[in-house]
Design an enzyme around this catalytic site. Structure first.
Site, PDB file in Angstrom:
ATOM      1  N   GLU A  90       0.814  -1.210   0.000  1.00 46.04           N
ATOM      2  CA  GLU A  90       0.000   0.000   0.000  1.00 46.04           C
ATOM      3  C   GLU A  90       0.848   1.261   0.000  1.00 46.04           C
ATOM      4  O   GLU A  90       2.023   1.238   0.358  1.00 46.04           O
ATOM      5  CB  GLU A  90      -0.930  -0.018   1.210  1.00 46.04           C
ATOM      6  CG  GLU A  90      -0.201  -0.082   2.515  1.00 46.04           C
ATOM      7  CD  GLU A  90      -1.119  -0.474   3.671  1.00 46.04           C
ATOM      8  OE1 GLU A  90      -1.619  -1.617   3.673  1.00 46.04           O
ATOM      9  OE2 GLU A  90      -1.320   0.343   4.559  1.00 46.04           O
ATOM     10  N   CYS A 331       0.671   2.627   8.351  1.00 50.20           N
ATOM     11  CA  CYS A 331       1.248   1.685   7.411  1.00 50.20           C
ATOM     12  C   CYS A 331       0.873   0.261   7.775  1.00 50.20           C
ATOM     13  O   CYS A 331       0.943  -0.144   8.912  1.00 50.20           O
ATOM     14  CB  CYS A 331       2.750   1.860   7.329  1.00 50.20           C
ATOM     15  SG  CYS A 331       3.582   1.767   8.907  1.00 50.20           S
TER      16      CYS A 331
END
Ligand code: SAH
Length: 341
Positions: A90, A331
């Site tokens: 991502e 994250c």
């Protein structure tokens, strides 16, 4: 398997083309198509000969990542990508007043095992290749029709555990003929792998280095970050000092604030002692709570108290603006949701 065009800098592509009886200027043409016109279909590169178009199609792929999901909030976009081997990574795009920045992943998962971090809960599967880091930015620019101005390597993974690919990536995106991200607008964040900090100090690059410190003493840091058992605080800060002396660059110290764990006055005072006389600036990070991990975000007053203590003691300090709280922007959170499905 075909070569990945986004692994190549212009010198490498030139060499490859010349070896195959094409011209030096062809490399320049191809780079212009890729990076100026965002054209990734070789057959649409109209000033190349049919012969060269066919050669490129036969030998290279361009885009290998797939955008699986885009979550948007006011000032943040979160991208979930699928890799060729069906792993997920991502990136987060942040729209600041002063420009657009992207936080990219450097590995699939992470082996550093920091107790507060979602990425570390899912172990490292593999390193990302240079093209996989570059394509995150490339696809985001294309999808949102924006130009990214700064890049932080603070997504999933430990950049210095993937040193060679990361370094190649940094040099590549810094090139004016590719994404042209200024070196001073690139930040590598590390949990503190001492020999790699040393190696990095010898690269003669103008990029920013950030150290995730998160605790002012070894007892606490070892509880939060298992890397501290290998490279304790005094070793890491000694190397940071060397880095500063050698490169003349100020280093960022990241300090995540976890409620009642490392956010008390005594921690701030201990941190002051530790960083006094070092050319660093401290970035206080409000914790982004994740459902699977039992730490809490510090109260706002506590964050401000902590900030004040550093400030009063002449430590350069800022509090990180929070982005994308409502879209799991810490994250590893988006990937972790996808993997858990
Ligand atoms: N491995 C590198 C870079 C990736 S993590 C490093 O350790 O620096 C990027 C930063 O985000 C690190 O400072 C990390 O400690 C921090 N971080 C991890 N989980 C977080 C969370 N839930 N909220 C806020 N920051 C987090």
């Amino acid at each position: 398997m075909k070569n990945k065009i986004f692994n190549y800098d212009i010198a490498e592509l030139t060499e490859f083309l010349i070896k195959n009886n094409f011209k030096k200027y062809n490399a320049t043409q191809i780079f212009e198509w890729l990076y100026e016109h965002n054209e990734t279909n070789f057959n649409n590169m109209t000033n190349l000969s049919k012969n060269l178009q066919d050669f490129l199609t036969k030998n290279f792929t361009t885009i290998n990542l797939k955008i699986v999901k885009v979550e948007k909030s006011v000032d943040t976009y979160k991208f979930l990508f699928c890799l060729e081997d069906n792993n997920y990574i991502e990136s987060v795009v942040m729209l600041h007043d002063y420009g657009k920045s992207v936080c990219i992943s450097t590995q699939v998962g992470c082996n550093m095992g920091c107790t507060f971090c979602e990425s570390g809960r899912l172990k490292k599967i593999r390193n990302l290749q240079t093209y996989e880091m570059l394509e995150q930015i490339y696809l985001i620019q294309k999808e949102l029709n924006i130009k990214i101005n700064s890049v932080v390597l603070m997504g999933i993974g430990e950049p210095f555990d993937n040193y060679d690919n990361v370094l190649k990536f940094v040099k590549l995106i810094n090139n004016p003929k590719t994404l042209a991200i200024g070196a001073r607008h690139i930040t590598i964040s590390t949990c503190g792998i001492v020999p790699k900090i040393k190696q990095f100090s010898e690269e003669n690059l103008q990029v920013n280095l950030a150290l995730s410190l998160h605790a002012p003493n070894n007892e606490l840091r070892s509880k939060l970050m298992k890397i501290n058992k290998v490279y304790p605080i005094e070793d890491v800060l000694k190397e940071i000092k060397n880095y500063i002396n050698k490169t003349n660059r100020r280093v960022t110290i990241e300090y995540l604030l976890l409620k009642d764990v490392n956010d008390q006055e005594r921690h701030a005072l201990e941190l002051v002692k530790l960083l006094k006389n070092l050319n660093v600036y401290v970035n206080l990070i409000p914790y982004n709570e994740t459902s699977k991990i039992n730490y809490n975000k510090s109260k706002k007053v506590q964050i401000l108290k902590f900030y004040d203590i550093l400030k009063k003691n002449n430590i350069n300090v800022t509090i990180r603006k929070e982005f994308g709280k409502e879209i799991s922007a810490a994250c590893g959170q988006l990937r972790s949701k996808e993997v858990n499905k």
